[in-house]
Design an enzyme around this catalytic site. Structure first.
Site: not given
Ligand code: GLN
Length: 203
Positions: A49-51, A81, A108, A174, A176
């Site tokens: 997701g977006e950390s 990720c 990242r 990923h 999953e």
């Molecule tokens: N770019 C995202 C981040 O820095 C990670 C991307 C992902 O989880 N697919 O959090």
């Protein structure tokens, strides 16, 4: 024997595919949004997701400390990720670490714009001889790792893409999102080993 209850941090990101993968390997997925959802879980998945967004929500819902405590108690955790970034002790570009239990430094979005997303077949002997098809989406890379960290797979350019440190497992890609369940199986094996060790300790 009851199915292992495995939490999935469900604040933002790719939750459902992990739930399906966990079911496929014989675990019972439990969505975690609040500290009380952590009760009785035997493992925890931190999804992609977006950390930065997930970290903010973890702070807002008071999840950071209890999750760190579970990791310290040896509950197996699997970060994919963004989840890998959340587990990392150090983040190269100055972002604040979250759970901060995995002794690695990550960068990242390490693959830059041209390679925003790509797929590759990786060698990952810990899950068997057949190559593992890996999907990278704005993925981080591990730029440094402490002595307790085992490198499980590298990307085609040789950057570290999967690691294990005791009961902590993390992939930059990923697993999953493919139908190959071997990485989830490996994670569930960590959950099973801990369960067996706990049972033996109780006698
Ligand atoms: N770019 C995202 C981040 O820095 C990670 C991307 C992902 O989880 N697919 O959090």
């Amino acid at each position: 024997m009851t199915l292992a209850r495995v939490g999935i941090l469900a604040l933002q990101g790719a939750v459902r595919p992990h739930a399906e993968a966990l079911r496929a390997v014989g675990a019972e997925p439990v969505e975690v949004r609040l500290p009380r959802d952590l009760a009785g879980i035997e493992g925890l998945v931190l999804p992609g997701g977006e950390s930065t967004a997930i970290r903010k929500l973890m702070v807002a819902y008071d999840l950071l400390e209890p999750i760190r405590a579970l990791a310290d108690a040896g509950i197996p955790m699997f970060g994919t990720c963004a989840g890998m970034i959340l587990l990392a002790r150090r983040i190269g570009d100055g972002d604040e670490p979250a759970v901060a239990v995995l002794d690695v430094e990550v960068r990242r979005n390490a693959y830059g714009r041209q390679l925003d997303s790509f797929e590759a077949n990786l060698d990952m002997p810990a899950v068997g001889d057949a190559p593992l098809h890996a999907v990278f989406i704005r993925a981080p890379a591990v730029t440094d790792a402490g002595p307790a960290v085992e490198v499980l797979a590298r990307d085609p350019a040789g950057r570290t893409a999967a690691v294990r440190q005791g009961n902590l497992l993390a992939t930059a890609f990923h697993p999953e999102l493919t139908t190959d369940r071997r990485v989830h199986q490996l994670f569930l094996a960590l959950v099973g080993s801990r369960r067996a060790a706990q049972a033996a300790a109780v006698g």
